[in-house]
Design an enzyme around this catalytic site. Structure first.
Site, PDB file in Angstrom:
ATOM      1  N   LYS A 163      95.005  58.093   5.876  1.00 53.27           N
ATOM      2  CA  LYS A 163      94.952  59.190   6.695  1.00 53.27           C
ATOM      3  C   LYS A 163      96.428  59.715   6.689  1.00 53.27           C
ATOM      4  CE  LYS A 163      90.706  58.117   9.337  1.00 53.27           C
ATOM      5  NZ  LYS A 163      89.943  59.336   9.073  1.00 53.27           N
ATOM      6  N   LYS A 179      87.142  70.997  14.123  1.00 52.06           N
ATOM      7  CA  LYS A 179      87.326  71.261  15.708  1.00 52.06           C
ATOM      8  C   LYS A 179      88.665  71.966  15.811  1.00 52.06           C
ATOM      9  CE  LYS A 179      84.949  67.054  16.283  1.00 52.06           C
ATOM     10  NZ  LYS A 179      85.226  65.528  16.191  1.00 52.06           N
ATOM     11  N   LYS A 202      93.577  61.431  15.197  1.00 51.36           N
ATOM     12  CA  LYS A 202      92.414  60.725  14.545  1.00 51.36           C
ATOM     13  C   LYS A 202      92.585  59.233  14.261  1.00 51.36           C
ATOM     14  CE  LYS A 202      93.234  63.493  10.858  1.00 51.36           C
ATOM     15  NZ  LYS A 202      92.066  63.957  10.212  1.00 51.36           N
ATOM     16  N   ARG A 203      91.908  58.558  14.026  1.00 47.83           N
ATOM     17  CA  ARG A 203      91.933  57.070  13.886  1.00 47.83           C
ATOM     18  C   ARG A 203      92.851  56.781  12.940  1.00 47.83           C
ATOM     19  NH1 ARG A 203      89.246  53.709   9.942  1.00 47.83           N
ATOM     20  NH2 ARG A 203      88.314  55.670   9.124  1.00 47.83           N
ATOM     21  N   HIS A 230      79.451  57.214   4.637  1.00 50.17           N
ATOM     22  CA  HIS A 230      80.494  57.736   5.269  1.00 50.17           C
ATOM     23  C   HIS A 230      81.817  57.519   4.482  1.00 50.17           C
ATOM     24  CE1 HIS A 230      78.792  60.052   8.664  1.00 50.17           C
ATOM     25  NE2 HIS A 230      77.827  58.792   8.541  1.00 50.17           N
ATOM     26  N   THR A 266      85.814  65.659  10.611  1.00 52.35           N
ATOM     27  CA  THR A 266      85.427  66.639  11.440  1.00 52.35           C
ATOM     28  C   THR A 266      86.407  67.260  12.570  1.00 52.35           C
ATOM     29  OG1 THR A 266      84.409  64.847  13.212  1.00 52.35           O
ATOM     30  CG2 THR A 266      83.010  65.645  11.451  1.00 52.35           C
TER      31      THR A 266
END
Length: 829
Positions: A560, A666, A554-555, A362, A662
């Site tokens: 990110k 969504k 998100k985390r 992952h 993901t």
């Protein structure tokens, strides 16, 4: 012969009686006297009664058909609330709502009483939850295997702009959907030493002596398939002491020893991902991993042997999917059980194990590929370490045979590929060497694994590597999370999309229909009003539903690039202040993220976002043109509301760093347009919807990798040459957003510019991509002003989301990795 499953009709009067009976017997109250939480429990138990019948029928069918079973091994299962999802999949949501309405109870209010199950944190756990939903809906036999965390990772509170971690006491009132299964309790052993005895035939036998142990007690949670009667199981393990309470120690005054066993057990299941910045945290993490793996593998083998007599054929009926490196000890534990408990020789056990275990990678981030100090690993898991050591010894021989010493590369290959090297046990290497399949989770991610991070393994064993692009379940993230849009979709194309998301492509013809575009934008507006109400209630900030809802949830991790987002907000604010009359479409920037408790720069980024929000939201001179909101305690239940309301989906990770993502899927399913880099699954999203219906910016992955390998990027050059960027960065250290402490955000400033602070300045190319990002944001603003064009693109995003269902992903796992048998329940008489 396969027959079509039929679910018996919903008996409204029986259900109402069941709810009233549960209120009475659980709480000694009438419905009028009961609290909303008590009514939720009563309703949940009534729903569980319906589920249990299907659950029992499913298990009987599995016993009869004897299908191959997948055990999905994961440290996380981010399930979200169960009540609404179960009702959706039972196809009884409307009927239960009507029944409760007749009792004077509002289903929406009751759903809000359920806490999110604190069994996961980020995309890894949510993916596992989507996969379980799809496995049940498609009719494949599966168990999810994990830990019953008492407090999850943490519940996030924002105090004075800072993240504060508090226990997430989700089990305070009990979990009505779980079943305790003490009859399947297992013993899990830690520490001690390995005793070797030799039998009369000269064979060695290994036993663990002088160990500490805990009881692993399973709790089963039903996973309801959509409309097919199938109910699979999420089995989460709680830890209990083997010896509860030592009265002799207590009577002697040694109170600590009296409860020592209890504390050992409690610590294992207290929290998800304990801080491992120290030795004790590392030890606890390894204990957690072995705890749930050992219990799950023991039970899987025993379950198989209850109906089969040849352990050597285990792989024909059982497969273990390792969800990232956390459950990798599965391979050594299976070897231990096969050799030490079933007396298989090494080669026999290896044959079974290497046909039973598959690994999903992952992450591309090297630091996330788990490694354990040999001293810790061998002390805590002495027998497991012996087995890993032997796997490593044999694998090194394979390397030497493949790359003989005369080639001059043998030592380098061993250095890069050995399972045990430099005093560490490398779990990803163990998973790759032992697994029969190694998959990435987006096409770009898999190619980077093959050509960069795991290149040596790919060259040696290319047949193992494959891609399975992640997916999401449309049943939770559209049917349940966005009912207004779901109804609109069904009205236009029918309801087949609920179990076959490819059908949603039929919406494409409506993208050019003016009436449909207006309807779509009205639905989006209603969802924005719903989220605006939530924000006002929880943040005390008024946001305009007519503004652009630009969302990044998100985390929180530096790659990110939430920092890029908030720096750009600061930049826009500066522009507005300098040019008050400039043309500017109102924007609401919405963030939601948890940072790991020990991740200081991530936590400081949260403080920065909230500090910027305090300044901008209270500046009346800009007339509300920019609002900034940080949504506290981001989780599945508020995520559903956020996805439904978003206009812009921020997917801005540094190219080559995000495995898949993901959240991007969504947002797309709910009609948001992607603003992102060509990273992870963004690449495939753009392929499906077309680049004209997304906003792409930034360095491509190959350029990022080239800079990382060859150098040539100095962020100080940008700082010196770009006054707009320089102004923003100076505001980090001149007290503009922290007047009480001008040095507060210095670590963020240093991470971008100061090479003495970090090994590489601006490691994630925030400044390098800043101007490209700002240009993409300008395009967003201009495009949004053309409502017809925006509505068309939004509808096309929904219509092109069919590929990104977890149903498709799971079918690919089944066809190409697991080879499971589909089970269809017989028609009910």
């Amino acid at each position: 012969m396969l027959k079509k499953a039929v679910i018996t009709g919903f008996d409204k009067e029986l259900f109402k009686r069941s709810v009233l009976y549960n209120v009475k017997t659980l709480y000694r109250k009438t419905l009028e006297e009961a609290t909303p939480q008590q009514i939720f429990q009563a309703v949940a138990y009534a729903v569980k009664d319906i589920i249990v019948d299907n659950w029992m029928n499913t298990q009987k069918e599995y016993e009869k058909e004897d299908p191959k079973m997948v055990y999905y091994m994961s440290m996380e299962f981010l399930m979200g609330r169960a009540l609404g999802n179960n009702l959706i999949n039972l196809k009884a949501y409307k009927e239960v709502g009507e029944a409760l309405d007749e009792l004077g109870v509002n289903l929406d209010i009751i759903e809000d009483q359920e806490p999110d199950a604190a069994l996961g944190n980020g995309g890894l756990g949510r993916l596992a939850a989507c996969f379980l939903d799809s496995l049940a809906t498609l009719g494949y036999a599966a168990y999810g295997c994990g830990i019953r965390y008492r407090y999850g990772m943490f519940k996030q509170e924002i105090r004075d702009g800072y993240q504060v971690e508090v226990p997430d006491n989700w089990l305070e009132y009990g979990n009505p959907f779980e079943l305790r299964r003490p009859e399947y309790t297992k013993e899990v052993k830690f520490g001690g030493y390995v005793k070797v005895t030799t039998d009369e035939k000269g064979r060695n036998h290994f036993s663990q002596e002088n160990y500490q142990s805990v009881k692993a007690v399973p709790y089963d949670i039903p996973i309801v398939g959509y409309g097919n009667g199938i109910v699979n199981t999420l089995r989460i393990w709680d830890a209990e002491p083997c010896e509860c309470f030592r009265l002799d120690s207590f009577d002697k005054g040694d109170y600590r020893q009296a409860v020592e066993q209890e504390n050992l057990a409690r610590n294992i299941v207290e929290v998800l991902y304990p801080n491992d910045n120290h030795y004790a945290g590392k030890e606890l993490r390894l204990k957690q991993q072995y705890f749930f793996v050992s219990a799950s593998v023991q039970e899987a083998v025993e379950k198989y042997m209850r109906t089969h007599d040849d352990i050597r054929r285990l792989h024909e009926k059982v497969t273990f999917q390792l969800n990232d490196t956390h459950p990798t000890v599965t391979v050594a534990e299976l070897m231990r059980i096969l050799m030490d408990e079933y007396n298989l020789e090494w080669d026999e056990a290896w044959e079974v194990t290497t046909k039973s275990c598959a690994y999903t990678n992952h992450t591309i981030m090297a630091e996330a590929l788990e490694k354990w100090p040999i001293e810790l690993f061998s002390r805590l898991l002495p027998r497991i370490y012996q087995i890993v050591e032997e796997i490593n010894r044999r694998f090194i021989i394979q390397i030497e045979q493949k790359y003989p010493y005369e080639t001059g590369v043998t030592q380098e290959k061993i250095r890069k590929m050995a399972i045990i090297y430099d005093g560490q046990v490398k779990m990803a290497h163990l998973a790759i060497v032992t697994g029969y399949s190694v998959n990435g989770v987006a096409r770009l991610h898999t190619e980077i694994l093959k050509n960069q991070e795991l290149k040596d393994f790919y060259e040696m064993m290319p047949e193992k590597f494959n891609n399975k692009t992640n997916g999401i379940t449309q049943r939770r993230f559209l049917l349940h999370g966005n009912p207004i849009l779901a109804n609109w979709v069904t009205d236009h194309i029918g309801n087949e999309w609920i179990t076959d998301l490819k059908q949603i492509s039929k919406l494409k013809i409506y993208a050019d229909d003016e009436k449909c575009r207006q309807e779509f934008m009205n639905i989006k507006y209603q969802n924005k009003v719903r989220l605006a109400k939530y924000i006002l209630e929880h943040n005390g900030v008024e946001v305009d539903p007519r503004s652009i809802f630009d969302v990044q949830v998100k985390r929180l991790h530096e790659y990110k690039r939430q920092l890029l987002n908030i720096l750009h907000v600061m930049y826009l604010y500066n522009e507005l202040k300098e040019n008050p009359d400039m043309e500017f479409y109102p924007r609401t920037f919405i963030f939601g993220a948890k940072a790991a408790a020990g991740y200081q720069n991530a936590k400081l980024t949260i403080k920065l976002i909230n500090s910027v929000a305090d300044v901008i939201n209270n500046d009346e001179s800009i007339n509300g043109k920019i609002k900034v909101v940080f949504i506290e305690n981001y989780r599945v239940s508020n995520a559903e509301m956020i996805f439904a309301a978003a206009d812009v989906s921020e997917q801005i990770s540094t190219a080559s760093k995000e495995a898949s993502g993901t959240g991007n899927m969504k947002f797309m399913l709910n009609g948001a347009l992607t603003l992102g880099t060509m990273d992870g699954a963004n690449v495939e999203i753009v392929e499906e919807v077309g680049e004209e219906n997304a906003f792409i910016f930034g360095l491509p992955s190959d350029e990022v990798i080239r800079y990382e390998t060859c150098g040539g990027y100095n962020p100080m050059d940008i700082f010196n040459s770009d006054p707009g960027i320089r102004q923003v960065l100076m505001q980090l250290v001149n007290g503009f957003y922290s007047p009480d402490d001008s040095e507060r955000f210095r670590p963020l400033y240093n991470s971008l510019l100061n090479t003495q602070s970090t090994s590489v300045a601006d490691r994630y190319f925030i400044l390098k991509d800043f101007r490209s990002y700002a240009e993409a944001q300008k395009k967003v603003e201009q495009y949004y002003k053309d409502e017809k064009a925006w509505a068309k693109s939004a509808i096309l995003n929904v219509a092109c989301s069919g590929k990104f269902t977890s149903d498709r992903t799971i079918q690919e796992y089944v066809d190409e990795i697991w080879h499971l048998d589909k089970v269809v329940l017989p028609k009910k008489k």
